[in-house]
Design a protein around this motif. Structure first.
Motif, short mmCIF file in Angstrom:
data_model
loop_
_atom_site.label_atom_id
_atom_site.label_comp_id
_atom_site.label_asym_id
_atom_site.label_seq_id
_atom_site.Cartn_x
_atom_site.Cartn_y
_atom_site.Cartn_z
N VAL A 289 0.89 -1.27 0.14
CA VAL A 289 -0.01 -0.08 0.19
C VAL A 289 0.95 1.20 -0.03
N PRO A 290 0.71 2.37 -0.91
CA PRO A 290 1.49 3.39 -0.83
C PRO A 290 1.53 4.23 0.34
N ARG A 291 2.63 4.60 0.90
CA ARG A 291 2.98 5.46 1.91
C ARG A 291 2.28 6.80 1.98
N LYS A 292 1.73 7.37 2.92
CA LYS A 292 1.41 8.61 2.93
C LYS A 292 2.38 9.62 3.19
N LYS A 293 2.22 10.65 2.51
CA LYS A 293 3.21 11.62 2.65
C LYS A 293 3.01 12.72 3.63
N GLU A 294 1.83 12.88 3.63
CA GLU A 294 1.35 14.10 4.69
C GLU A 294 1.74 13.93 6.20
N LYS A 295 1.80 15.00 6.92
CA LYS A 295 2.08 14.76 8.21
C LYS A 295 1.20 13.93 8.99
N PRO A 296 1.78 12.94 9.78
CA PRO A 296 0.94 12.06 10.51
C PRO A 296 0.37 12.61 11.65
N GLU A 297 -0.92 12.04 12.00
CA GLU A 297 -1.71 12.48 13.20
C GLU A 297 -1.52 11.30 14.06
N TYR A 298 -1.04 11.60 15.23
CA TYR A 298 -0.84 10.60 16.18
C TYR A 298 -2.18 10.41 17.34
N VAL A 299 -2.80 9.10 17.35
CA VAL A 299 -3.98 9.09 17.98
C VAL A 299 -3.57 8.19 19.41
N ILE A 300 -2.56 7.71 19.44
CA ILE A 300 -1.99 7.20 20.68
C ILE A 300 -0.74 7.74 20.99
N GLN A 301 -0.50 8.28 22.15
CA GLN A 301 0.94 8.91 22.35
C GLN A 301 1.02 8.40 24.22
N ALA A 302 2.20 7.92 24.26
CA ALA A 302 2.69 7.64 25.70
C ALA A 302 3.93 8.37 26.02
N LYS A 303 4.14 9.23 26.92
CA LYS A 303 5.12 9.87 27.34
C LYS A 303 5.77 9.54 28.75
N GLU A 304 6.96 8.84 28.60
CA GLU A 304 7.83 8.56 29.62
C GLU A 304 6.99 8.07 31.02
N LEU A 305 6.41 6.64 30.41
CA LEU A 305 5.61 6.10 31.51
C LEU A 305 6.32 5.07 32.26
N TRP A 306 5.67 5.28 33.80
CA TRP A 306 6.56 4.19 34.71
C TRP A 306 5.35 3.65 35.48
N PHE A 307 5.65 2.34 35.64
CA PHE A 307 4.27 1.57 36.39
C PHE A 307 4.90 0.53 37.30
N ARG A 308 4.41 0.19 38.24
CA ARG A 308 4.62 -1.00 39.15
C ARG A 308 3.51 -1.37 39.77
#
Length: 562
Positions: A289-308
């Protein structure tokens, strides 16, 4: 004298008209390695459960099963317990004690052996299987691979004549699965123990087999050597389950002897084709499938997660960051116990990280109510599909997702259910109890429930577990339709072949975090273990070929240029 002899075996479950298995005939000699394969729901597990009386399903049986020349039902429970070892698909379903050494001793104790014999058997098995380093641990501390190895060792402590294994590697990562299968093969060769195994991932186990039994719609279609079965299935839907060397051999014209292993396949390629550097189109992804060239829209983002899980416990997720684009299939791979499933629980809001931020659709997950989160926004398929089932039939379970079993059903809801049933191919299962389904059928029924939520984001934990190669291709088409609608799919998987063939972005999870993330072809090219059998087989000739399709196309171009 055959160890097992099956004569005209037919079995029908209660309240069903069609037999689950019909007119099965074969025999297994002492020391043979037999693999049973076929589509999900074809009767493999039903047949397997007949090899031990205590495991036999309830229903009407016709035909005869002989064990060492004696009717199986006439063989005492003690003899069956000692001589017929059974390893289940899910490691947790077989463990019955709290400590590793208790589990090793449990079976031998129940056979009534004296303390000295028990100690000797436990010590021998712990040494043979390399368990001595975690001998005193609690079983809940073990990884999935360790639990399955413990199950095998516990069965082997009883010194069985035959090992019966029902998809024993389905929940293991590729390296753990390879180690487990190598151990099974060593037991088979060194101790002469007969092995009967159901398996969907045939890359490694197929070449080990002396005989392969193929079932289709409950009937026996083939019972022959692996090479003969591989050739015979060339025009069958089941061919998609065959190892990569067999598929490539058939796809390129069947020249010479059919290879079964990566090593045989590599030698076969070198004999028939010349080395060539393959330059693949960078404008296309792995699915063409051809790649999309437009700027991507991120729908899932995780930033520096820590969990115990416990306040004073060790961190399971460590400094995790990731971004998933809208409308892509994002695959997370990695070993058992590295924190992949825990990460899904964080992204779905089941658990909360003690540090870091999660954004879904650009919004902080902490500010989204559960009602809003799971209403046409987020769908989650857990690793154990049974945890989703609440009804007495599959149909009840489906309607439970959209308002329960009220007799008044809106036409649009009926169409919704019909569409999902058709997509997941579970129409023939609607009146069955969910717990009576095979592992692959349960996966499909659970996926259907999740799809009825019409989510914009799908989080899937091992969605291909228990599925045959044919239905995996169907699942990929479902994913493609969802992606076309802009639905984002993030899946945790041990299925390297599926991720390589259909994933857009793949990430390696290690020690609680993602260590690398890139486009699927780039991810798999050059890896030694976390790559496809096709890539390992062809990399000397076609370095950038990753999938079976890639290698076949490269061979055809190579032949034309020659």
């Amino acid at each position: 004298m055959a160890l097992f002899e099956i004569k005209n075996l037919t079995f029908t479950y209660p309240d069903t008209e069609e037999p689950a298995i019909q007119d099965i005939n074969f025999s297994i000699e002492q020391g043979e390695f037999m693999v049973i394969c076929g589509k999900s729901g074809c009767g493999k597990t039903t047949l397997m459960r007949h090899f031990k009386t205590v495991m036999s399903p309830y229903g009407k049986r016709e035909g005869e099963i002989l064990f060492c020349g004696e009717r199986l039902e006439d063989v005492s429970m003690r003899v069956q317990s000692a001589q017929i070892g059974y390893v289940l698909q899910s490691p947790d379903n077989q463990i019955v004690t709290d400590k590793v050494w208790h589990e090793l001793a449990f079976g031998v104790e129940n056979l009534g052996y004296d303390q000295q014999t028990i100690r000797l058997r436990v010590a021998e098995m712990a040494s043979f299987f390399g368990i001595q380093n975690w001998f005193s641990k609690n079983v809940e501390e073990l990884s999935g691979g360790q639990k399955q190895l413990l199950n095998l060792a516990s069965v082997m402590a009883m010194q069985p004549k035959v090992l019966v294994l029902d998809e024993p590697t389905s929940q293991l990562d590729p390296i753990a699965a390879g180690d487990f299968l190598s151990t099974i093969r060593k037991i088979n060769l060194d101790l002469g123990i007969t092995v009967i195994m159901i398996e969907h991932r045939l890359e490694e186990v197929f070449p080990m087999a002396d005989k392969v039994l193929v079932l289709e719609d409950g009937r026996q279609t083939f019972f022959d050597s692996p090479r003969m079965v591989g050739k015979a299935l060339a025009d069958n839907d089941l061919f998609l389950a065959m190892p990569s060397p067999v598929q490539i051999y058939n796809g390129t014209g069947q020249e010479g002897e059919c290879p079964l292993t990566v090593c045989e396949g590599r030698n076969w390629l070198l004999e028939n084709y010349t080395p060539q550097t393959e330059i693949l189109e960078q404008e296309e992804n792995i699915a063409g499938v051809p790649r999309k060239k437009e700027k991507p829209e991120y729908v899932i983002q995780a930033k520096e997660l820590w969990f115990r899980y416990e306040k004073e416990g060790k961190d399971i997720v460590r400094d995790l960051s990731l971004k998933v684009k809208k409308g892509e299939l994002f695959c997370i791979l990695g070993g058992n116990g590295t924190g992949k499933s825990t990460t899904l629980s964080l992204l779905s809001g089941i658990h909360r990280p003690y540090r870091g931020k999660i954004l879904l659709g650009g919004r902080d997950i902490r500010k989204i109510s559960d009602k809003e989160l799971f209403h046409h926004f987020l769908g989650v398929l857990p690793q154990n599909p049974q945890s989703l089932f609440v009804g007495n039939t599959v149909e009840e379970d489906l309607w439970e997702m959209i308002g329960g079993i009220s007799p008044i059903r809106r036409p649009e809801d009926i169409k919704r259910v019909e569409r999902v049933v058709e997509d997941t191919e579970i129409g023939h299962l609607l009146h069955a109890h969910p717990y009576d389904l095979s592992g692959g059928e349960q996966q499909r029924a659970a996926l259907a429930k999740v799809l009825l939520l019409e989510p914009q984001i799908l989080l899937l934990d091992e969605p291909t577990k228990g599925l045959d190669g044919f239905y995996k291709s169907k699942l990929a088409k479902i994913f493609e339709k969802l992606k076309e609608k802009g639905i984002t799919i993030l899946m945790v998987s041990h299925d390297i072949e599926f991720c390589a063939s259909y994933g857009d972005t793949c990430a390696m999870f290690f020690n609680g975090s993602i260590v690398t993330s890139c486009e699927a072809r780039e991810f798999f090219t050059g890896n030694s273990f976390y790559t496809t059998a096709a890539n390992r087989m062809a990399r000397q000739l076609f370095p950038t070929a990753v999938t079976v399709k890639d290698v076949i196309e490269a061979c055809k171009r190579n032949r034309q240029q020659a």
